[in-house]
Design an enzyme around this catalytic site. Structure first.
Site, PDB file in Angstrom:
ATOM      1  N   ARG A 277     -24.603  48.905 136.348  1.00  0.00           N
ATOM      2  CA  ARG A 277     -25.503  48.926 137.497  1.00  0.00           C
ATOM      3  C   ARG A 277     -26.674  47.980 137.308  1.00  0.00           C
ATOM      4  NH1 ARG A 277     -25.685  55.221 136.911  1.00  0.00           N
ATOM      5  NH2 ARG A 277     -25.246  54.413 134.849  1.00  0.00           N
TER       6      ARG A 277
ATOM      7  N   HIS B 285     -19.344  55.527 141.677  1.00  0.00           N
ATOM      8  CA  HIS B 285     -18.078  55.608 140.940  1.00  0.00           C
ATOM      9  C   HIS B 285     -16.911  55.205 141.843  1.00  0.00           C
ATOM     10  CE1 HIS B 285     -20.201  58.965 138.484  1.00  0.00           C
ATOM     11  NE2 HIS B 285     -20.086  57.931 137.672  1.00  0.00           N
TER      12      HIS B 285
ATOM     13  N   SER C  20     -25.383  60.281 138.439  1.00  0.00           N
ATOM     14  CA  SER C  20     -25.009  61.686 138.647  1.00  0.00           C
ATOM     15  C   SER C  20     -26.176  62.627 138.392  1.00  0.00           C
ATOM     16  CB  SER C  20     -23.838  62.055 137.728  1.00  0.00           C
ATOM     17  OG  SER C  20     -22.708  61.305 138.072  1.00  0.00           O
TER      18      SER C  20
ATOM     19  N   LYS D  53     -23.288  65.937 126.761  1.00  0.00           N
ATOM     20  CA  LYS D  53     -24.149  66.553 127.770  1.00  0.00           C
ATOM     21  C   LYS D  53     -23.535  67.895 128.190  1.00  0.00           C
ATOM     22  CE  LYS D  53     -24.197  61.848 129.553  1.00  0.00           C
ATOM     23  NZ  LYS D  53     -23.538  60.988 130.549  1.00  0.00           N
TER      24      LYS D  53
END
Ligand code: ADP
Length: 154
Positions: free
Chosen positions: A86, A13, A124, A37
């Site tokens: 990514r 990040h 994460s 989440k």
């Protein structure tokens, strides 16, 4: 704006934010309060970790927002949403969100930045898992996250 869960913020990040900070006059990192989440860190903890990790970037600020990303953009006069890509596996999800956001607010554009390849496998949820088992995460996250993780799993 760079929206996300940041649960917790990682060096991937930070890499994206540093790139955005070079391209734009100001960048606001927007931490989603009400993600679908269940977060490991609450929004206050996520805000504190991100703020501490970005002090070296004077044109970057961090805030928490409960609600739609595009609504934040409209309310604050943001015209560009930054997201990180990514791998190809990120693409379909990001593509759907970007097109839906453009449908909701056609004047807000999404751009994608790629982090350094050393961070392409980093997310994460892997960090949360490593932290839970007290593994060394110092190659992947800022110092503030290492400390917060140690407190969380002390
Ligand atoms: P979300 O929960 O919305 O996916 P995240 O906080 O996980 O939010 O990520 C925010 C943005 O940062 C997303 O665009 C995500 O693809 C991107 N991102 C996450 N990890 C990395 C990384 N290691 N390198 C680059 N971009 C990343």
């Amino acid at each position: 704006m760079y929206p996300g869960s940041f649960d917790p913020i990682t060096l991937g990040h930070v890499d994206v934010i540093e790139r955005a900070a070079q391209m734009f006059e100001t960048v606001t990192v927007v931490i989603a309060k009400n993600s679908k989440k269940t977060p490991l860190f609450d929004e206050h903890e996520r805000l504190a970790m991100a703020t501490a990790s970005l002090v070296h970037l004077p044109n970057v600020s961090v805030t928490v927002h409960a609600g739609l990303v595009v609504d934040f953009a409209q309310e604050h006069g943001v015209d560009v949403i930054v997201r990180g890509l990514r791998a190809v596996s990120d693409f379909e999800y990001e593509f759907q969100i970007a097109l839906m956001n453009r449908k909701l607010h056609p004047d807000v554009s999404t751009i994608f930045l790629m982090p350094h390849e050393r961070y392409t496998y980093l997310n994460s949820s892997i960090i949360r898992e490593l932290g839970r088992y007290r593994q060394d995460i110092s190659d992947f996250v800022p110092l503030a996250v290492i400390e917060a993780m140690q407190r969380k799993f002390a």
